[in-house]
Design a protein around this motif. Sequence first.
Motif, PDB file in Angstrom:
ATOM      1  N   LEU A  23       6.256 -68.316 -18.202  1.00 44.20           N
ATOM      2  CA  LEU A  23       6.999 -67.241 -18.857  1.00 44.20           C
ATOM      3  C   LEU A  23       6.074 -66.052 -19.076  1.00 44.20           C
ATOM      4  O   LEU A  23       5.146 -66.110 -19.884  1.00 44.20           O
ATOM      5  CB  LEU A  23       7.564 -67.722 -20.197  1.00 44.20           C
ATOM      6  N   PHE A  24       6.329 -64.973 -18.305  1.00 42.12           N
ATOM      7  CA  PHE A  24       5.578 -63.720 -18.478  1.00 42.12           C
ATOM      8  C   PHE A  24       6.295 -62.906 -19.552  1.00 42.12           C
ATOM      9  O   PHE A  24       7.301 -62.252 -19.292  1.00 42.12           O
ATOM     10  CB  PHE A  24       5.534 -62.950 -17.150  1.00 42.12           C
ATOM     11  N   PHE A  25       5.749 -62.950 -20.774  1.00 33.28           N
ATOM     12  CA  PHE A  25       6.382 -62.415 -21.973  1.00 33.28           C
ATOM     13  C   PHE A  25       5.820 -61.031 -22.257  1.00 33.28           C
ATOM     14  O   PHE A  25       4.639 -60.876 -22.578  1.00 33.28           O
ATOM     15  CB  PHE A  25       6.089 -63.378 -23.132  1.00 33.28           C
ATOM     16  N   ARG A  26       6.662 -60.006 -22.147  1.00 35.51           N
ATOM     17  CA  ARG A  26       6.190 -58.612 -22.241  1.00 35.51           C
ATOM     18  C   ARG A  26       5.827 -58.241 -23.677  1.00 35.51           C
ATOM     19  O   ARG A  26       6.649 -58.299 -24.585  1.00 35.51           O
ATOM     20  CB  ARG A  26       7.267 -57.675 -21.722  1.00 35.51           C
ATOM     21  N   GLY A  28       3.963 -54.886 -25.024  1.00 37.40           N
ATOM     22  CA  GLY A  28       3.308 -53.607 -24.737  1.00 37.40           C
ATOM     23  C   GLY A  28       3.017 -53.462 -23.265  1.00 37.40           C
ATOM     24  O   GLY A  28       3.903 -53.552 -22.418  1.00 37.40           O
ATOM     25  N   ASP A  29       1.732 -53.260 -22.934  1.00 37.41           N
ATOM     26  CA  ASP A  29       1.326 -53.064 -21.542  1.00 37.41           C
ATOM     27  C   ASP A  29       0.875 -54.354 -20.870  1.00 37.41           C
ATOM     28  O   ASP A  29       0.261 -54.327 -19.797  1.00 37.41           O
ATOM     29  CB  ASP A  29       0.180 -52.037 -21.466  1.00 37.41           C
ATOM     30  N   PHE A  30       1.172 -55.506 -21.484  1.00 37.50           N
ATOM     31  CA  PHE A  30       0.737 -56.787 -20.936  1.00 37.50           C
ATOM     32  C   PHE A  30       1.907 -57.773 -20.864  1.00 37.50           C
ATOM     33  O   PHE A  30       2.877 -57.677 -21.626  1.00 37.50           O
ATOM     34  CB  PHE A  30      -0.371 -57.403 -21.799  1.00 37.50           C
ATOM     35  N   TYR A  31       1.778 -58.710 -19.926  1.00 40.27           N
ATOM     36  CA  TYR A  31       2.599 -59.912 -19.947  1.00 40.27           C
ATOM     37  C   TYR A  31       1.717 -61.012 -20.526  1.00 40.27           C
ATOM     38  O   TYR A  31       0.653 -61.325 -19.974  1.00 40.27           O
ATOM     39  CB  TYR A  31       3.033 -60.321 -18.535  1.00 40.27           C
ATOM     40  N   GLU A  32       2.150 -61.606 -21.620  1.00 41.03           N
ATOM     41  CA  GLU A  32       1.357 -62.634 -22.288  1.00 41.03           C
ATOM     42  C   GLU A  32       1.953 -64.014 -22.053  1.00 41.03           C
ATOM     43  O   GLU A  32       3.173 -64.167 -21.862  1.00 41.03           O
ATOM     44  CB  GLU A  32       1.288 -62.363 -23.798  1.00 41.03           C
ATOM     45  N   MET A  33       1.089 -65.018 -22.064  1.00 37.00           N
ATOM     46  CA  MET A  33       1.503 -66.424 -21.988  1.00 37.00           C
ATOM     47  C   MET A  33       0.845 -67.180 -23.134  1.00 37.00           C
ATOM     48  O   MET A  33      -0.290 -66.872 -23.528  1.00 37.00           O
ATOM     49  CB  MET A  33       1.100 -67.027 -20.636  1.00 37.00           C
ATOM     50  N   PHE A  34       1.553 -68.193 -23.648  1.00 42.09           N
ATOM     51  CA  PHE A  34       1.061 -68.944 -24.803  1.00 42.09           C
ATOM     52  C   PHE A  34       1.150 -70.442 -24.537  1.00 42.09           C
ATOM     53  O   PHE A  34       1.792 -70.898 -23.595  1.00 42.09           O
ATOM     54  CB  PHE A  34       1.882 -68.596 -26.049  1.00 42.09           C
ATOM     55  N   PHE A  35       0.480 -71.212 -25.395  1.00 42.46           N
ATOM     56  CA  PHE A  35       0.532 -72.669 -25.392  1.00 42.46           C
ATOM     57  C   PHE A  35       0.139 -73.220 -24.011  1.00 42.46           C
ATOM     58  O   PHE A  35      -0.860 -72.799 -23.447  1.00 42.46           O
ATOM     59  CB  PHE A  35       1.925 -73.156 -25.821  1.00 42.46           C
ATOM     60  N   GLU A  36       0.936 -74.175 -23.466  1.00 40.62           N
ATOM     61  CA  GLU A  36       0.587 -74.835 -22.209  1.00 40.62           C
ATOM     62  C   GLU A  36       0.558 -73.847 -21.044  1.00 40.62           C
ATOM     63  O   GLU A  36      -0.270 -73.982 -20.131  1.00 40.62           O
ATOM     64  CB  GLU A  36       1.588 -75.968 -21.904  1.00 40.62           C
ATOM     65  N   ARG A  59      -4.718 -71.785 -34.451  1.00 37.39           N
ATOM     66  CA  ARG A  59      -4.503 -70.674 -33.522  1.00 37.39           C
ATOM     67  C   ARG A  59      -3.932 -71.225 -32.206  1.00 37.39           C
ATOM     68  O   ARG A  59      -4.257 -72.348 -31.796  1.00 37.39           O
ATOM     69  CB  ARG A  59      -5.822 -69.942 -33.261  1.00 37.39           C
ATOM     70  N   ILE A  60      -3.086 -70.437 -31.564  1.00 38.54           N
ATOM     71  CA  ILE A  60      -2.430 -70.911 -30.341  1.00 38.54           C
ATOM     72  C   ILE A  60      -3.102 -70.300 -29.117  1.00 38.54           C
ATOM     73  O   ILE A  60      -3.539 -69.152 -29.142  1.00 38.54           O
ATOM     74  CB  ILE A  60      -0.924 -70.574 -30.353  1.00 38.54           C
ATOM     75  N   PRO A  61      -3.208 -71.096 -28.015  1.00 42.40           N
ATOM     76  CA  PRO A  61      -3.814 -70.564 -26.788  1.00 42.40           C
ATOM     77  C   PRO A  61      -3.012 -69.381 -26.259  1.00 42.40           C
ATOM     78  O   PRO A  61      -1.777 -69.352 -26.350  1.00 42.40           O
ATOM     79  CB  PRO A  61      -3.757 -71.744 -25.815  1.00 42.40           C
ATOM     80  N   MET A  62      -3.733 -68.433 -25.668  1.00 43.87           N
ATOM     81  CA  MET A  62      -3.078 -67.214 -25.178  1.00 43.87           C
ATOM     82  C   MET A  62      -3.876 -66.635 -24.019  1.00 43.87           C
ATOM     83  O   MET A  62      -5.104 -66.682 -23.996  1.00 43.87           O
ATOM     84  CB  MET A  62      -2.990 -66.205 -26.331  1.00 43.87           C
ATOM     85  N   CYS A  63      -3.175 -66.109 -23.027  1.00 52.15           N
ATOM     86  CA  CYS A  63      -3.810 -65.322 -21.968  1.00 52.15           C
ATOM     87  C   CYS A  63      -2.776 -64.325 -21.452  1.00 52.15           C
ATOM     88  O   CYS A  63      -1.572 -64.502 -21.668  1.00 52.15           O
ATOM     89  CB  CYS A  63      -4.350 -66.196 -20.827  1.00 52.15           C
ATOM     90  N   GLY A  64      -3.245 -63.288 -20.804  1.00 51.30           N
ATOM     91  CA  GLY A  64      -2.308 -62.273 -20.352  1.00 51.30           C
ATOM     92  C   GLY A  64      -2.806 -61.518 -19.139  1.00 51.30           C
ATOM     93  O   GLY A  64      -3.986 -61.593 -18.781  1.00 51.30           O
ATOM     94  N   VAL A  65      -1.870 -60.783 -18.501  1.00 52.46           N
ATOM     95  CA  VAL A  65      -2.210 -59.952 -17.339  1.00 52.46           C
ATOM     96  C   VAL A  65      -1.605 -58.575 -17.559  1.00 52.46           C
ATOM     97  O   VAL A  65      -0.527 -58.444 -18.156  1.00 52.46           O
ATOM     98  CB  VAL A  65      -1.683 -60.571 -16.028  1.00 52.46           C
ATOM     99  N   PRO A  66      -2.271 -57.517 -17.102  1.00 54.18           N
ATOM    100  CA  PRO A  66      -1.737 -56.154 -17.277  1.00 54.18           C
ATOM    101  C   PRO A  66      -0.401 -55.982 -16.553  1.00 54.18           C
ATOM    102  O   PRO A  66      -0.216 -56.472 -15.435  1.00 54.18           O
ATOM    103  CB  PRO A  66      -2.821 -55.261 -16.659  1.00 54.18           C
ATOM    104  N   TYR A  67       0.494 -55.268 -17.182  1.00 53.33           N
ATOM    105  CA  TYR A  67       1.821 -55.024 -16.613  1.00 53.33           C
ATOM    106  C   TYR A  67       1.728 -54.343 -15.246  1.00 53.33           C
ATOM    107  O   TYR A  67       2.412 -54.733 -14.300  1.00 53.33           O
ATOM    108  CB  TYR A  67       2.632 -54.163 -17.582  1.00 53.33           C
ATOM    109  N   SER A  69      -0.479 -54.424 -12.959  1.00 54.07           N
ATOM    110  CA  SER A  69      -1.036 -55.209 -11.850  1.00 54.07           C
ATOM    111  C   SER A  69      -0.477 -56.631 -11.827  1.00 54.07           C
ATOM    112  O   SER A  69      -1.072 -57.525 -11.236  1.00 54.07           O
ATOM    113  CB  SER A  69      -2.568 -55.256 -11.950  1.00 54.07           C
ATOM    114  N   SER A  70       0.663 -56.827 -12.470  1.00 54.15           N
ATOM    115  CA  SER A  70       1.222 -58.180 -12.593  1.00 54.15           C
ATOM    116  C   SER A  70       1.657 -58.766 -11.255  1.00 54.15           C
ATOM    117  O   SER A  70       1.651 -59.983 -11.071  1.00 54.15           O
ATOM    118  CB  SER A  70       2.404 -58.171 -13.557  1.00 54.15           C
TER     119      SER A  70
END
Length: 858
Positions: A23-26, A28-36, A59-67, A69-70
């Motif tokens: 799930l690429f969750f928008r 701001g300027d990023f798509y974020e992902m959480f948990f697994e 705290r929950i795991p998180m990573c993201g990619v810029p909108y 360059s997604s």
Amino acid sequence: MAQYTPMIQQYLKIKADQKDAFLFFRLGDFYEMFFEDALKASKELEITLTSRDGGGEERIPMCGVPYHSSENYIRQLVEKGYKVAVCEQVEDPKAAKGVVKREVVQLITPGTVMEGSMLDEKENNFLASLSHFTDGTYTVSYNDLTTGETSVALITGGFDAAMSELYSRPVKEVVVAHDFPEDHVSILRDRLGYTVSFEDRTNVDESFSHLIKDVQQDKLIEGFGRLLQYIQHTQKRSLDHLQPVKVIELKEYMTLDMYSKRNLELVETIRKKGKAGSLLSIVDETITAMGARMLKQWMERPLLSAPAIETRHNQVEGFLDQFFEREMLREQLQSVYDLERLAGRVAYGNVNARDLIQLRNSLQNMPGILSTLQEFDHHSIKELYRTIDPLDSLKSLLEESIADDAPITIKEGGMIRDGFNEQLDDYRYASKNGKQWIAELEKKERESTGIKSLKIGYNRVFGYYIEVTKANLRYLPEDRYERKQTLTNAERYITPELKEKETMILEAQEKSVELEYELFLEVRERVKAYVDKLQHLAEQISRIDCLQGFAEVADRNDYARPTYVSGRTVDIKEGRHPVVERVLKGETFVPNNIYMNDETDILLITGPNMSGKSTYMRQLALTAILGQMGSFVPATSASMPIFDQIFTRIGAADDLVSGQSTFMVEMLEANHALSHATENSMILLDEIGRGTSTYDGMALAQAIVEHIHEQIGAKTLFSTHYHELTTLEEQLERLQNVHVRAEEYDGHVVFLHQIKEGPADESYGIHVAKLADLPKELIARASDLLEQLESSTKEQASTQAEKDEQLSLFVEEEKPEPKGKKEVSSSIEHYVENLNLLEMTPMDAMNELYQLQKRIKS
């Protein structure tokens, strides 16, 4: 849920509906992902894993990619077989009360990719659905979302036949019902490498009923319905470009099972897993991407209709006969873009101005292509010319509306040509004149103040301003300049005059961009009305591209037009392997004849390894496939029947996924051929039986040859190292021995690669070992052992002859069996059946014969 923040709660609710996708969750300027998702994506994409406070205890795991360059990150995941759910903000954050509303706007899967950077332009990207029915039949449905092409087929040969059908096309994802057999799902996912998705709904909405108007069978409609429901669920947007469903009548095409396609290396090689070295790589002289895709489809489905094959051959001949016109046509096709996928993007709603420029440029080349086609004399080419609508009205629309230097983005202006819309021209005039006025004002202010470094600038926050360095502030008049912003080394001002012009300029720019976007959408909708005609034009240009490509291949490689006979005679003069002849370095390919008349069904091929037996076998199959595709063939002349199926068993490889040995794979593939072949089929079997003991292998090989001869009657090439099988020519009237000629000279073997009548005299195995540079002492030892084995074999043969002579003394002419002797007779017969003299020492054999003599006498 209550322990998390409202935003994380929103994420979890949406994720619950997208369990099998990232799930690429928008935000701001990023798509974020959480948990697994975050844990897995950070590894797959090699991006930094962080964490955030989600309202819970940890705290929950998180990573993201810029909108911006997604697309690259999505491509990486999809290429690995994953799905990506794109979740966007669907309301203005400024107007939101609480958490901004978000929704999944698209589910991107391996079979539903639309972005050009994620696609192979010369290959379709098929999504397939597989439906199973209680009577054992299957339906396979295909859709290429990028082109709208949709087709269905009914499979009656069980799951193996369904797998072979799927294998015939570049399928990336397969949709099945949740109750589809789990073992079959495992084969699709693990053995064939497909992404497997699930959809139970099979209804076809009323709005799509026009797509199935020509489909009569309920099973086919249900299969298409499953596919359609999955596409609707994942795409959530217009699907107006979907083309009417084509029913694939499999009886109209040559059957090539998955084993044969792999063994013959039609579209990719076995070892390199790529196009280079395949038949497709040799015959692909297409110019356009859509032509290349059609060529691959033709190769996957050679024709069975003689008139249809004849039509293609006529058209190839027409292109072949006129070199200069063909070269002009090839040059013109260079400027034709992928009309098929451009039409798909128009209907799908993700086309941009650059795409429309490509479409316009392609249409501008149509008059030249039509003019060139008119230059060809052959009537079949003129028929192609008559099928083309150059779409002049669409070309005119795009010429009038889209600017030559339009940007990729569609929301920043610069797309619409001057003169297309009067209001837009007014805005542009105001904006352009305003900017010219700004330049003149800057010049005037410099002159009036004497400050040469004075400049007028603009930024989005403060608008237009007059900037003066602090060293020059004393020269400014006190009554006109109003301070706007202070910098370290300068001050920025505005004047009433500048403020008035700023309002006019910015308003004109803003309204201009808004109007351009609206105009672009209007143009896109007008283009959308041409989608059906564009798809038809794309099909015709693709066909022309394929046929001229066949002519180019025939011209460059000296191919001949094949002829087809109503009988069963195969007569190929100086046939060649189309791939091998092209990859030979510094050598000349040795052509060979292949002749099998109505009285010859089987060629039993003997000869040493590396001599060309497999090449000879494969070139017959490839010649048949090329001819029935519509291509000319690598030979001086070729006359053949039309083959309904081709089965091959060439090469040895374990099936590690299913845990099957080389010999088991060999037997399964042989069984598949024997179970499905008809007298109109072609069977190629190479070294059957070598995966087991000598006697087992020889017995199986002979039994298979006899079965083909007596039960099937298919044209068969059977290569073997079992020289003992060459005696079958005396027993089977429609079998003929041939061999690959080799000569021994000065202790070395010379392979002549020539096929001659009769059996080979020896196998030259040790000579081949010499060519492989095995150690000299090993070669010498092998030669000694060979001499001993041959001597022993001769001795055993002599001994066996003596045994046979002695045994004949005990065998009398057959007499009526006396009453009461059945039990004794049965015992003797059982004894003889289990007696294997060849595996005994001479002394043991004589003892057994003595015991047999006593039994018979008693």
